[in-house]
Design an enzyme around this catalytic site. Structure first.
Site, short mmCIF file in Angstrom:
data_model
loop_
_atom_site.label_atom_id
_atom_site.label_comp_id
_atom_site.label_asym_id
_atom_site.label_seq_id
_atom_site.Cartn_x
_atom_site.Cartn_y
_atom_site.Cartn_z
N GLY A 56 0.90 -1.09 -0.02
CA GLY A 56 -0.03 0.15 -0.09
C GLY A 56 0.77 1.30 -0.01
CB SER A 57 0.27 4.72 1.34
OG SER A 57 -1.03 4.73 0.67
CB SER A 58 4.32 1.26 3.53
OG SER A 58 4.38 0.13 2.78
CG PHE A 59 5.85 0.44 -2.95
CD1 PHE A 59 7.03 -0.29 -2.56
CD2 PHE A 59 5.82 0.47 -4.20
CE1 PHE A 59 7.79 -0.98 -3.41
CE2 PHE A 59 6.74 0.12 -5.04
CZ PHE A 59 7.78 -0.87 -4.64
CE LYS A 60 0.15 6.45 -1.74
NZ LYS A 60 -0.99 7.07 -1.18
#
Length: 686
Positions: free
Chosen positions: A419-423
């Site tokens: 999820g957004s931890s990959f941004k």
């Protein structure tokens, strides 16, 4: 005519003579020599064919020892010393009138035994037979002597944390048992009461009491337990289990040595457990120093480091007389304790992380991003290693296997939708490749967006609007899915694929414990614009192992270099990069600065971790797990990665946590709240 008859007679005699000569030559050629018989005799030892050995003895010897006694004696000795790889050396030229001299060399449990010996033979019915006595086994062995095999115990290696605290090693447990002579006159009711308290059956206890060795004053072990389990009250204001057991007549509790795990549940996935070796394992590990009483690492680090932790028993093989006095030492090998191993793990921190997350399905990694030392590695829910060491009931085993929360499943080793931890990873890739500029405004798009009509009904949605300035920093602060979908499209599938491979996607993680590989697609390439756009905010087909993601985040504090993680402390071991230059130095600095705002900015998704006076950076992530975009019954994973930006090689830390099923529980905010207490502990630790 007479001449012809004479010739015929002569021919007949010649034929008979030739035939006789042929028979003689046949016998000379094919008759077994004494050496052949000796070789046959010795060859039967490894095959366990002691009956065949007995058949090669002469009549006088067979009159001296019965077949049964011969087989029993030889079997006990050769199998007792674990004789193997028996080699016989006989010199070729030896006088028939003299005994055959020979040399025997064999491998045994106590090492190699080699001796010189002589064998006498008797010819019976044209066949050589051995004149046997006990010295055929060993030269100095007499009929009244025995061959003694004494084992010398060794200690399994222990596992310690970075501060010298014991994580796995030798300790004591409670041994609950019965003394038959002190039990009730009619014990059935007592057995049933005891069985109910111990989680076993009255019949199984009764079977133990019926063993042939049991006498009235014997202590009959029933169950081993941890002392903590024994002292725990069965309920509020109730007596402890120990007190209830001791109320039953005949019950006795003593101490017994055992492998123990002082930190309990919090280290079970990491350390694993040991159990007694089984027959299949014993056969598989034949020749490696194990016997029927050996314990073996069955999972976790106990299994990984088995070759180093295992204790090597010592053995001494001797000939002893009827009184037990040693006559001759045949072979000996010293006992060897297993190697002690020290981990980078901080036991106290491991316990703290576990206590914070024990009620969730979670994975947690804490590491030093500048050295690669893994300080904590926790998966919840978990099990208790001691249940396996001491033996568990079928009911307990079934409950572990049937639990829908999967306590036996080690979540730290798996790969998950980030999820957004990959941004931040997408942002760093864009900056490094020049396909993205930190100040470039990608345009406000509201709460939903699609590139064009070719996407059909598919829309990318986000949770927050924040004005018109859709730049990298704001997109990270507000965790804007749409911005990072656009960023991924700008980067392009080929470039993103190339950069993710540089980051170690599809590779084994260089770590002592095997971890699942991270992936960017289920196939061999990113196949569509929608998949590419979804990858930009950690969805699509992106799966990342938590330790791998922590290593990627380490590049934000190491000027673009990914640290190599490690778990064991060794002399002269220093920091090492797994991947150098995965991001440019400038890109790493920009991302680190932006991630500090994710926590410091009042609108940042990581604001809940803000601590006055602390320099923290981090990123939240909520990953959707659902069958389709319209699926309303899917679940969510909550992520939070956080690190201090002012730490040195001693004080730097990076913590990454993932929790399953955070939907309707605050999403990633739930994880941030749990981490606040852990951050306070790490920030105040000297």
């Amino acid at each position: 005519m007479k001449r012809k008859k004479v010739a015929a007679v002569i021919g007949t005699v010649a034929a008979i003579a030739a035939c006789a000569a042929g028979i003689f030559l046949y016998k000379v050629k094919f008759e077994k020599k004494r050496q052949d018989v000796l070789e046959e005799y010795m060859g039967y030892i490894e095959k366990g064919r002691y009956d065949k050995m007995y058949a090669l003895l002469d009549e006088a010897s067979r009159n001296t020892v019965s077949a049964e006694d011969f087989v029993v004696r030889n079997k006990k000795i050769y199998e007792g010393i674990e004789a193997d790889n028996i080699r016989l050396d006989v010199s070729e030229k030896q006088e028939k009138s003299q005994p055959i001299s020979y040399k025997v060399t064999m491998d045994t449990v106590a090492g190699e035994i080699s001796y010189d010996n002589d064998a006498l033979f008797e010819k019976e019915s044209g066949k050589w037979r051995i004149k046997w006595n006990d010295s055929m086994i060993f030269p100095n062995l007499k009929a009244a002597d025995k061959v003694s095999v004494v084992s010398i115990e060794a200690k399994r290696g222990e596992i310690y944390d970075r501060n010298g605290a014991l994580l796995a090693g030798q300790g004591t447990v409670a041994n609950v048992g019965l003394v038959p002579g002190k039990m009730a006159v009619q014990p059935q009711e007592e057995l049933e009461a005891m069985a109910a308290l111990l989680g076993t059956t009255a019949s199984s206890i009764s079977d133990k009491l019926d063993a042939s060795w049991v006498k009235d004053d014997s202590f009959v072990p029933v169950k081993k337990m941890t002392n903590s389990a024994l002292e725990t009250p069965a309920g509020e204001e109730e007596a402890s289990l120990k007190d209830k057991l001791l109320e039953l007549p005949g019950v006795m509790i003593s101490d017994a040595e055992s492998r123990v795990y002082p930190y309990g549940d919090c280290t079970s996935h990491l350390l694993g457990y040991v159990q007694e070796i089984n027959a299949e394992e014993l056969e598989e590990l034949k020749g490696k120093g194990y016997d029927e009483q050996s314990i073996l690492g069955k999972s976790g680090l106990e299994k990984l480091y088995e070759d180093r932790l295992k204790a090597q028993k010592g053995y001494k093989i001797s000939i002893v007389d009827a009184e037990g006095n040693e006559k001759e030492a045949l072979a000996s090998v010293s006992a060897k304790d297993g190697e002690n191993i020290t981990l980078t793990i901080d036991g106290h921190l491991q316990q703290s992380v576990y206590e914070q997350y024990k009620n969730d399905k979670s994975s947690s990694i804490v590491m030093n991003p500048k050295t690669g030392e893994v300080l904590a590695m926790v998966s919840t829910p978990t099990f208790n290693s001691m249940d396996f060491v001491l033996g568990m009931s079928q009911e307990k085993w079934d409950s572990l296997n049937n639990d829908e929360d999967k306590p036996l499943f080690n979540r730290t080793r798996e790969s998950w939708v980030p999820g957004s931890s990959f941004k931040p990873v997408i942002g760093a890739v864009g900056l490094t490749t020049g396909t993205l500029s930190a100040d470039e405004n990608l345009g406000a798009s509201g709460l939903s967006w699609q590139k064009d009509e070719s996407w059909g009904d598919y829309q990318i949605t986000t949770l927050h609007e924040y004005g018109e300035e859709a730049v990298l920093r704001n997109a990270l602060i507000y965790s804007d899915n749409i911005y990072f979908a656009k960023a991924a499209l700008k980067i392009g599938a080929d470039t993103l694929t190339e950069q993710l491979k540089k980051l170690g996607f599809g590779e084994d993680i260089p770590f002592e414990i095997g971890m699942s590989k991270s992936q960017y697609t289920n196939e061999d390439h990113i196949s569509s614009e929608i998949q590419l756009a979804d990858s930009g905010y950690g969805q699509g087909q992106i799966l990342v192992n938590p330790l791998h993601l922590a290593c990627i985040y380490s590049a934000f504090v190491n000027e673009g270099n990914m640290i190599k993680p490690y778990l064991e402390i060794k002399d002269a071991r220093g920091p090492e990069y797994w991947k150098a230059g995965v991001f440019s130095k400038e890109a790493a600095a920009v991302i680190q600065e932006d991630l500090t705002e994710v926590i410091a900015d009042e609108n940042g998704t990581g604001r809940g971790a803000y601590t006055e006076g602390a320099d923290l950076a981090g990123k939240t992530g909520t990953a959707e797990i659902k069958a389709s975009q319209d699926d309303e019954n899917g679940t969510e994973l909550g992520w939070f990665a956080v690190f201090n930006t002012d730490g040195d090689k001693k004080s730097s830390f990076l913590m990454l946590n993932m929790v399953e099923d955070v939907k309707d529980r605050g999403g990633s905010g739930y994880v941030v709240d749990l981490d606040k207490g852990l951050l306070d502990e790490m920030l105040t630790k000297e």
